[in-house]
Write a protein that holds these residues in place. Sequence first.
Motif, mmCIF file in Angstrom:
data_model
loop_
_atom_site.group_PDB
_atom_site.id
_atom_site.type_symbol
_atom_site.label_atom_id
_atom_site.label_comp_id
_atom_site.label_asym_id
_atom_site.label_seq_id
_atom_site.Cartn_x
_atom_site.Cartn_y
_atom_site.Cartn_z
ATOM 1 N N TYR B 332 0.890 -1.283 0.021
ATOM 2 C CA TYR B 332 -0.114 -0.102 0.019
ATOM 3 C C TYR B 332 0.991 1.194 0.076
ATOM 4 N N TRP B 333 0.144 2.421 -0.243
ATOM 5 C CA TRP B 333 0.892 3.569 -0.041
ATOM 6 C C TRP B 333 0.164 4.346 0.928
ATOM 7 N N SER B 334 0.621 5.287 1.856
ATOM 8 C CA SER B 334 0.033 6.035 2.739
ATOM 9 C C SER B 334 0.974 7.180 2.458
ATOM 10 N N SER B 335 -0.108 8.471 3.048
ATOM 11 C CA SER B 335 0.595 9.794 2.903
ATOM 12 C C SER B 335 -0.098 10.607 3.985
ATOM 13 N N ARG B 336 0.744 11.861 4.026
ATOM 14 C CA ARG B 336 0.487 12.732 5.320
ATOM 15 C C ARG B 336 -0.954 13.333 4.963
ATOM 16 N N ALA B 337 -1.463 13.323 3.876
ATOM 17 C CA ALA B 337 -2.770 14.001 3.220
ATOM 18 C C ALA B 337 -3.881 13.286 3.036
ATOM 19 N N ASP B 338 -3.717 11.961 3.856
ATOM 20 C CA ASP B 338 -5.030 11.017 3.432
ATOM 21 C C ASP B 338 -6.185 11.222 4.082
ATOM 22 N N LYS B 339 -6.210 12.107 5.188
ATOM 23 C CA LYS B 339 -7.290 12.442 6.131
ATOM 24 C C LYS B 339 -8.016 13.841 5.565
ATOM 25 N N LYS B 340 -9.199 14.255 6.379
ATOM 26 C CA LYS B 340 -9.578 15.510 6.063
ATOM 27 C C LYS B 340 -8.484 16.665 6.097
ATOM 28 N N GLU B 341 -8.804 17.597 5.341
ATOM 29 C CA GLU B 341 -7.772 18.672 5.001
ATOM 30 C C GLU B 341 -7.233 19.236 6.493
ATOM 31 N N HIS B 342 -8.081 19.490 7.306
ATOM 32 C CA HIS B 342 -7.720 20.075 8.635
ATOM 33 C C HIS B 342 -6.879 19.271 9.628
ATOM 34 N N GLU B 343 -6.900 17.942 9.463
ATOM 35 C CA GLU B 343 -6.333 16.981 10.167
ATOM 36 C C GLU B 343 -4.758 16.668 9.744
ATOM 37 N N TRP B 344 -4.491 17.262 8.429
ATOM 38 C CA TRP B 344 -2.902 17.058 7.849
ATOM 39 C C TRP B 344 -2.050 17.547 8.797
ATOM 40 N N PRO B 345 -0.892 16.974 8.952
ATOM 41 C CA PRO B 345 0.384 17.735 9.682
ATOM 42 C C PRO B 345 0.586 18.950 8.721
ATOM 43 N N LYS B 346 0.852 20.194 9.383
ATOM 44 C CA LYS B 346 1.400 21.259 8.659
ATOM 45 C C LYS B 346 2.751 21.291 8.322
ATOM 46 N N LEU B 347 2.943 21.647 7.190
ATOM 47 C CA LEU B 347 4.529 21.588 6.493
ATOM 48 C C LEU B 347 5.086 23.262 6.554
ATOM 49 N N LYS B 348 5.665 23.493 7.382
ATOM 50 C CA LYS B 348 6.186 24.942 7.411
ATOM 51 C C LYS B 348 7.685 24.910 7.248
ATOM 52 N N MET B 349 8.152 26.099 6.601
ATOM 53 C CA MET B 349 9.624 26.331 6.359
ATOM 54 C C MET B 349 10.384 25.822 7.643
ATOM 55 N N GLY B 350 11.496 25.098 7.442
ATOM 56 C CA GLY B 350 12.500 24.827 8.470
ATOM 57 C C GLY B 350 12.367 23.239 8.813
ATOM 58 N N SER B 351 12.916 22.850 9.706
ATOM 59 C CA SER B 351 13.145 21.277 9.945
ATOM 60 C C SER B 351 11.792 20.854 10.563
ATOM 61 N N ALA B 352 11.471 19.494 10.441
ATOM 62 C CA ALA B 352 10.382 19.048 10.919
ATOM 63 C C ALA B 352 10.655 17.537 10.757
ATOM 64 N N THR B 353 10.006 16.691 11.591
ATOM 65 C CA THR B 353 9.890 15.128 11.514
ATOM 66 C C THR B 353 8.305 14.807 11.539
ATOM 67 N N LEU B 354 8.199 14.194 10.419
ATOM 68 C CA LEU B 354 6.819 13.592 10.364
ATOM 69 C C LEU B 354 6.780 12.267 11.034
ATOM 70 N N VAL B 355 5.933 11.795 11.739
ATOM 71 C CA VAL B 355 5.699 10.546 12.306
ATOM 72 C C VAL B 355 4.462 9.782 12.071
ATOM 73 N N THR B 356 4.591 8.529 11.788
ATOM 74 C CA THR B 356 3.350 7.839 11.489
ATOM 75 C C THR B 356 3.483 6.304 11.993
ATOM 76 N N LYS B 357 2.582 5.543 12.014
ATOM 77 C CA LYS B 357 2.991 4.218 12.450
ATOM 78 C C LYS B 357 1.973 3.215 11.648
ATOM 79 N N ILE B 358 2.610 2.177 11.455
ATOM 80 C CA ILE B 358 2.053 1.051 10.826
ATOM 81 C C ILE B 358 1.284 0.252 11.894
ATOM 82 N N PRO B 359 0.101 0.185 11.826
ATOM 83 C CA PRO B 359 -0.531 -0.275 12.860
ATOM 84 C C PRO B 359 -0.092 -1.618 13.395
ATOM 85 N N ARG B 360 -0.189 -2.194 14.792
ATOM 86 C CA ARG B 360 -0.120 -3.582 14.985
ATOM 87 C C ARG B 360 -0.985 -4.375 14.458
ATOM 88 N N HIS B 361 -0.331 -5.656 14.477
ATOM 89 C CA HIS B 361 -1.330 -6.760 13.959
ATOM 90 C C HIS B 361 -1.973 -6.286 12.525
#
Lengths: 273, 428
Positions: B332-361
């Motif tokens: 599968y593919w997964s991306s930061r913009a898979d949910k409703k727009e206001h739930e997306w993690p915002k990307l602003k200038m500068g350093s950042a770390t995006l985190v996500t998880k592959i669900p257990r089981h």
Amino acid sequence: MRNVTIIKPKKVFSFADIKEVWNYKELLYFFTWRDFKVRYKQTTIGILWAVFQPFITMVVFSLFFGKLLGIPSDGVPYPIFVYTGMLFWDFFSGALSDTSNVLISNQSIITKVYFPRLILPLSSVATKFVDFAIASAILVGMMIYYGFAPHLVGLLILPILLFITFMAAVGGGLFLAAINVKYRDVRFILPFFIQLLLFITPVIYPASIAGKYSWILALNPMMGVIQNARAALLGTAPINWLLISISFAACAALLMIGTMYFKKVERYFADII
Amino acid sequence: MNEPIITIKNIGKRYNITHQRGGYITLRDILANILHNPFRFIRKKAKQVIGTSAKEEFWALTNINLEIKKGEILGIIGHNGAGKSTLLKILTGITPPTEGEIKINGRIASLLEVGTGFHPELTGRENIFLNGAILGMTRKEIARKFNEIVTFAGIEKFLDTPVKYYSSGMYVRLAFSVAAHLEPDILLVDEVLAVGDAEFQKKCLGKMEEVTHKDGRTIIFVSHNMNAIKQLCNKCILLEKGQVKVASDNVESIINQYLSAGMRGSSKIEWVNSGSEYKNDYFFPRHLAVSGTGPIKNNNDIMLSFSLDILKEDPRLNIGYALYQEDGELIYWSSRADKKEHEWPKLKMGSATLVTKIPRHLLNEGTYFIEWIAWLHNTDWIIKQHDAPSIAIQIQGGLSDSPYWTTKRPGVIAPVIDWNIENNDKKV
């Protein structure tokens, strides 16, 4: 088994190349057909454009250079004088500029499919030749209107003149096309260069205007072609066989140098284009 | 008659890096250089003539030896930049080899791209003839197969419409259809099946299989799609750094070697940008990592972290990952913009770390690969699949909390899903 191909590091020009071009003559036809079709599809008046364009240019030139400036025309009406010159000049300059750009404009094909690259420049010349043939219809009309009848020798000489034009355009075009692949600014210089060439070629004026310096103009092979085309069709002067021979030899040499240079750098086209 | 149809002997191809460097050389620059510093120019030329100038060279291929027999379907696999495309280009004659010799017994046609030479202004009918001729068919041949081509592509109604009005699906179908009706003795195919919808891809694979079996045609096939290679090919070579690493009839074993030898990026559990990899205008990928070291138990969520520097804010910028099975099959593919727009993690200038998880089981026991992909929504790739930073994760144990299920289960995934009961009457 039939059709054995050997691929190895390429050498310079050989006669097998000419045979190969012949084997691909259908592709040559299709490229020409494509260029022609696409060009006239994009204009509303379609193929009439090929007639319209030189005709209007002739009218404008006749008004400004013939009527207002009173440029001499070797004793024939200025419109037919300038049109004869323009016909050959347009064939030459159009073929030269199209040929020199043909590799760049077809680069997506060059990097994906093999065919003898010589096909491309040849097809641009062929396309221009079709234009030439269409535009000639107007000349025939004008000759009837002004009552000029070409003599037999004149008609026989036309193919030779066309062949010289062809060699000049292809020879120069191949050379420029190959340079164009490597140095991408050549195509910006070229239109300017061609415009300059127009003024040192007796298209809008007769060569006689230069008086005793007209031999300098004779260095330009297109002068021989245009002078003699007028001589053959309009009887402005006797046919100058010496000039034809010189032009022929010069253009043949140009064609040879152009082809050899093209073949020499051909192998890199797909790598650097 | 088992004489090879293609014999490749000692093929090598050298590129001069100077030719490859981006940007065009202009005549103006060259002339200006000569005028500014004529002596340096002469010295350089002289060095080139004597051959002492330090030219940067790059051998895309070295010492390739290969024999291909009639009716074989040869798959070529390898990492990006291993020389696959260069080899195909040499075989077609698009670019000559620097050394060596190839002998080909038969008519060869290549399909390095679908729709080479299609002109948007021309109609479908006209493009069939043009494209056919470019691919090496004669006019008669095209006319003979014309109806077949049109039917296969399914564009009867739009034959006289300029192709610029075609949908991309129609365009690809028509283009492939022309190519599929070529009748060469040898067909070279490069990654073209990656286009078009799944159903059409299947149709094309079917067509390719049909022609090889029926007419004994030879096909050389370059692809990143291991399934297609497995399905089609009866021989396979693995290229690595311009050389043939292995060649064998055992396609499966080569594919496994390619995938498990860590050639898919790496089998590392962490990826760190060495400094200038994957440069683009939008962001700088710095670090990709997975929680923990060693095999991961499936009853823990698997945490992924994507460290990056945003260089240009753009709402279209999307960052995600692709998850693959060990054999390269995409899960599968997964991306930061898979949910409703206001739930997306915002990307602003500068350093950042995006985190996500592959669900257990969710996944099964085994090795998986993760590729960091990024694109501008509906516009363009920034980091493309198969040419992306990648890491491997290994899952072992912890498949379920059930005493009945403790080891690897059949199937791509092994989710633990709720089971309930309804209408449980107390009748016997």
